[in-house]
Each structure stands twice: as structure tokens, then as C-alpha cells.
Design an enzyme around this catalytic site. Structure first.
Site, PDB file in Angstrom:
ATOM      1  N   LEU A  30       0.814  -1.217   0.000  1.00 54.65           N
ATOM      2  CA  LEU A  30       0.000   0.000   0.000  1.00 54.65           C
ATOM      3  C   LEU A  30       0.848   1.267   0.000  1.00 54.65           C
ATOM      4  CD1 LEU A  30      -2.669  -1.162   2.602  1.00 54.65           C
ATOM      5  CD2 LEU A  30      -2.708  -1.407   0.112  1.00 54.65           C
ATOM      6  N   HIS A  31       0.425   2.229  -0.806  1.00 55.75           N
ATOM      7  CA  HIS A  31       1.082   3.538  -0.834  1.00 55.75           C
ATOM      8  C   HIS A  31       0.025   4.606  -0.559  1.00 55.75           C
ATOM      9  CE1 HIS A  31      -0.677   3.887  -4.809  1.00 55.75           C
ATOM     10  NE2 HIS A  31      -0.041   2.790  -5.207  1.00 55.75           N
ATOM     11  N   HIS A  34      -3.429   4.336  -2.153  1.00 63.08           N
ATOM     12  CA  HIS A  34      -4.399   3.409  -1.536  1.00 63.08           C
ATOM     13  C   HIS A  34      -5.005   4.030  -0.274  1.00 63.08           C
ATOM     14  CE1 HIS A  34      -1.658   0.297  -3.491  1.00 63.08           C
ATOM     15  NE2 HIS A  34      -2.840  -0.025  -3.979  1.00 63.08           N
ATOM     16  N   GLY A  69      -9.022   3.498  -7.834  1.00 64.56           N
ATOM     17  CA  GLY A  69      -8.196   4.625  -8.255  1.00 64.56           C
ATOM     18  C   GLY A  69      -8.310   4.854  -9.764  1.00 64.56           C
ATOM     19  N   LYS A 128      -6.001   5.893 -11.550  1.00 59.49           N
ATOM     20  CA  LYS A 128      -4.719   5.496 -12.151  1.00 59.49           C
ATOM     21  C   LYS A 128      -4.920   4.279 -13.083  1.00 59.49           C
ATOM     22  CE  LYS A 128      -0.414   3.737 -12.174  1.00 59.49           C
ATOM     23  NZ  LYS A 128      -0.655   2.404 -11.710  1.00 59.49           N
ATOM     24  N   ASP A 129      -5.712   3.294 -12.619  1.00 54.43           N
ATOM     25  CA  ASP A 129      -6.042   2.139 -13.470  1.00 54.43           C
ATOM     26  C   ASP A 129      -7.351   2.452 -14.182  1.00 54.43           C
ATOM     27  OD1 ASP A 129      -3.897   0.205 -12.715  1.00 54.43           O
ATOM     28  OD2 ASP A 129      -4.738   0.563 -10.747  1.00 54.43           O
ATOM     29  N   GLN A 153      -9.346  -0.345 -15.870  1.00 55.94           N
ATOM     30  CA  GLN A 153      -9.948  -1.217 -14.840  1.00 55.94           C
ATOM     31  C   GLN A 153     -11.218  -0.584 -14.284  1.00 55.94           C
ATOM     32  OE1 GLN A 153      -7.777  -3.521 -11.682  1.00 55.94           O
ATOM     33  NE2 GLN A 153      -8.278  -1.761 -10.422  1.00 55.94           N
ATOM     34  N   SER A 206       2.413   3.842  -7.867  1.00 54.71           N
ATOM     35  CA  SER A 206       2.033   2.481  -8.225  1.00 54.71           C
ATOM     36  C   SER A 206       2.873   1.511  -7.414  1.00 54.71           C
ATOM     37  CB  SER A 206       2.300   2.253  -9.720  1.00 54.71           C
ATOM     38  OG  SER A 206       2.325   0.876 -10.005  1.00 54.71           O
ATOM     39  N   SER A 207       2.273   0.378  -7.070  1.00 57.95           N
ATOM     40  CA  SER A 207       3.034  -0.642  -6.337  1.00 57.95           C
ATOM     41  C   SER A 207       4.199  -1.134  -7.171  1.00 57.95           C
ATOM     42  CB  SER A 207       2.128  -1.818  -5.994  1.00 57.95           C
ATOM     43  OG  SER A 207       1.032  -1.364  -5.245  1.00 57.95           O
TER      44      SER A 207
HETATM   45  O1  PAF Z   1      -6.209  -2.663  -8.718  1.00 57.43           O
HETATM   46  C1  PAF Z   1      -5.899  -3.690  -8.079  1.00 57.43           C
HETATM   47  O2  PAF Z   1      -5.121  -3.642  -7.113  1.00 57.43           O
HETATM   48  C2  PAF Z   1      -6.505  -5.032  -8.483  1.00 57.43           C
HETATM   49  O3  PAF Z   1      -6.638  -5.127  -9.855  1.00 57.43           O
HETATM   50  C3  PAF Z   1      -7.821  -5.340  -7.769  1.00 57.43           C
HETATM   51  C4  PAF Z   1      -8.918  -4.351  -8.139  1.00 57.43           C
HETATM   52  C5  PAF Z   1      -7.619  -5.321  -6.259  1.00 57.43           C
HETATM   53  C6  PAF Z   1      -8.317  -6.735  -8.166  1.00 57.43           C
HETATM   54  O4  PAF Z   1      -7.390  -7.717  -7.826  1.00 57.43           O
END
Ligand code: PAF
Length: 283
Positions: free
Chosen positions: A33-34, A37, A149, A151-152, A155, A187-188
Site C-alpha cells: 500500500l502507498h 491506496h 483509483g 490510475k487504473d 480497470q 504504483s506498487s
Molecule cells: O487494482 C488492483 O489492485 C486489483 O486489480 C484489484 C482491483 C484489487 C483486483 O485484484
């Protein structure tokens, strides 16, 4: 903060909370986590009575040659950060708890078309893994609100579409991109960037900003803009996955009359694949 490793344990507590009429906010993560998050947790805290975070490095969304085994796992420091940020419940299942019947025969959730482009084109199966695990997590937590987020971006757009298409009773909210002082999106996977590369990786964000300015000032030659940005990234020494001027909702290539536009990019450093995006609304 209470930590649960089983679905039934978490459900018992959440059922009690729901019976008391409490509103549940949910932040799914893969850990490491950063600040980005933690901002999601803070946002969940503001509009909900109970905040749940999950940490699960989901094998189903990693390709065969991707970094599932070396994905940074920092459980203890993640727990400390979550406690400090006011998270109520952490759900931290293992693979057997999430996929008791194994991965190969796991039922899947598929969101076609918009998962075939951009990141989906170079990471086949990735979004199917994301939509499947997020659906499972939604069924386990049954949140009123889930926060992702920006950022993605792809997604987020895919999850919004999935929730709409499948009538999932959850509000999908977004939170702004958190950036390092020089503008690099947090980002991680930034831990994979080398010291030599680090001063130059902001070229991706610079290119997205340049395209945004061009589009805002009336340049509709989207493919020409994409080509120039790609060249600039390659000149900085990085590999290109894609640069795309897209419709913000459908993720189709932007049309001349689109007003909601998102510029998305992905590039390769030696050991990382970095993504970023920027949305604009034209008058
Ligand atoms: O964005 C992420 O960290 C992952 O894609 C998620 C949404 C937790 C699903 O594994």
C-alpha cells in the site's frame, strides 16, 4: 482493525453491521500500500460507517510471464498503514479461500470488447481475472460503495460497465491519481524502476499532458499525436505499449465529435510496465 482470513468470519461481522443499518465502504487492493491506496480508504471513511479493505494478490489476473510470484508482498507494514488510516476490517484470504475449486475450473466474469484494447491487448486474460475476483469480493463484502483509483483507468471503466451490465447493487466511486512530487503516478510496481531510469519516467505523463493541450486547442489528428508521443517516449529510452486518445466511457478510439476524452498510455522500463492517463472534457 479486525483482520479476517476467511469469508465466513468477515461475513458474520458485516452481517451484524448491516443489521444495525451501517453503510459499508470497500477498497479492494493487492497490498504494498502507498499513499494512493490510503487516500481511497480515507475517501471510503468519509461516506461510509464501516470501511473494509482487502489484500489479495490475485493469480487469475496475472499472465504466465508476469510478476505474480515477485509482486511485492508487504503484509505487516500494510496492516500498520491500514490501522493508522482508520480501516475497520482487513480481509486477507489465501488462494484456497478465494479459489477453493482451483483456478482452472473457476467460473469467470467476462466483459467483452473494452477488455480487448489498451492494457487488455498486451495482457490477455488480465481483465477477466480482475472482473472475476472483484465480483467475488463484491459478493463476499456486499458493499454499498466500492472505491477504485483512476490510475487504473481501464480497470475502473470495465468495473463500472460490469456493475451496470450485471445490475450489481454497489456504487462504484473513483479517486484521483496520487503522484510523486515530480508527477510520476504512484504504483506498487514503481519499486521495479531503477535509479538511472527514475528521472526520465515522467516522460509518459509529459506526453499525455502535451496531447491534452493539443486536443484542447483543436488538434483532432489523434493518430498523429499518438505517433509523436510514442517517438518521444522511445527517444527517452523506453519501450512503448500504447498511447491512445479514447472515448472516456467506451474506451473506443476517440471520434472527432467526442467531448469526454481520456488519453491513456503504457510504456516499458527495463523491469516495469508503467501506465498513466489524463481525462479532458471539451466544450
Ligand atoms: O487494482 C488492483 O489492485 C486489483 O486489480 C484489484 C482491483 C484489487 C483486483 O485484484
Amino acid at each position: 482493525m479486525k483482520v479476517f482470513h476467511t469469508v465466513s468470519g468477515l461475513r458474520d461481522d458485516l452481517n451484524n453491521d448491516r443489521q444495525q443499518g451501517l453503510r459499508v465502504g470497500f477498497v479492494p487492493t493487492m497490498g504494498n500500500l502507498h499513499e494512493g491506496h490510503l487516500a481511497l480508504i480515507k475517501q471510503a471513511r468519509e461516506s461510509n460507517d464501516v470501511v473494509v479493505c482487502s489484500i489479495f494478490v490475485n493469480a487469475l489476473q496475472f499472465g504466465l510471464n508476469e510478476d505474480w510470484d515477485k509482486y511485492p508482498r508487504t503484509y505487516q507494514s500494510d496492516c500498520d498503514k491500514l490501522r493508522e488510516s482508520g480501516c475497520d476490517y482487513l480481509f486477507h484470504p489465501d488462494d484456497i479461500e478465494m479459489y477453493p475449486n482451483g483456478l482452472d475450473t473457476q467460473s469467470r466474469v467476462i466483459c467483452p470488447t473494452m477488455t480487448d484494447v489498451l492494457c487488455g491487448a498486451s495482457r490477455p486474460g488480465h481483465f477477466e481475472g480482475v472482473t472475476t475476483v472483484v465480483s467475488k469480493l463484491f459478493n463476499i463484502v456486499q458493499p454499498d460503495e466500492a472505491i477504485f483509483g483512476i490510475k487504473d483507468y481501464q480497470q475502473l471503466a470495465v468495473i463500472r460497465r460490469m456493475a451496470e451490465d450485471l445490475c450489481m447493487p454497489v456504487q462504484i466511486s473513483s479517486a484521483p491519481i496520487h503522484r510523486e512530487p515530480d508527477g510520476l503516478a504512484m504504483s506498487s510496481r514503481n519499486v521495479y524502476i531503477t535509479e538511472d531510469e527514475r528521472p526520465h519516467v515522467t516522460v509518459l505523463k509529459d506526453c499525455l499532458e502535451w496531447i491534452a493541450e493539443q486536443v484542447k486547442s483543436g488538434n483532432k489528428d489523434f493518430s498523429g499525436l499518438e505517433l509523436q508521443a510514442k517517438q518521444r517516449i522511445m527517444d527517452a529510452g523506453f519501450g512503448i505499449d500504447y498511447i491512445s486518445v479514447s472515448n472516456s466511457k467506451t474506451l473506443d478510439l476517440a471520434a472527432d465529435d467526442d467531448l469526454d476524452i481520456t488519453i491513456l498510455g503504457a510504456m516499458f522500463t527495463e523491469a516495469a510496465r508503467l501506465i498513466d492517463n489524463l481525462s479532458i472534457v471539451l466544450e
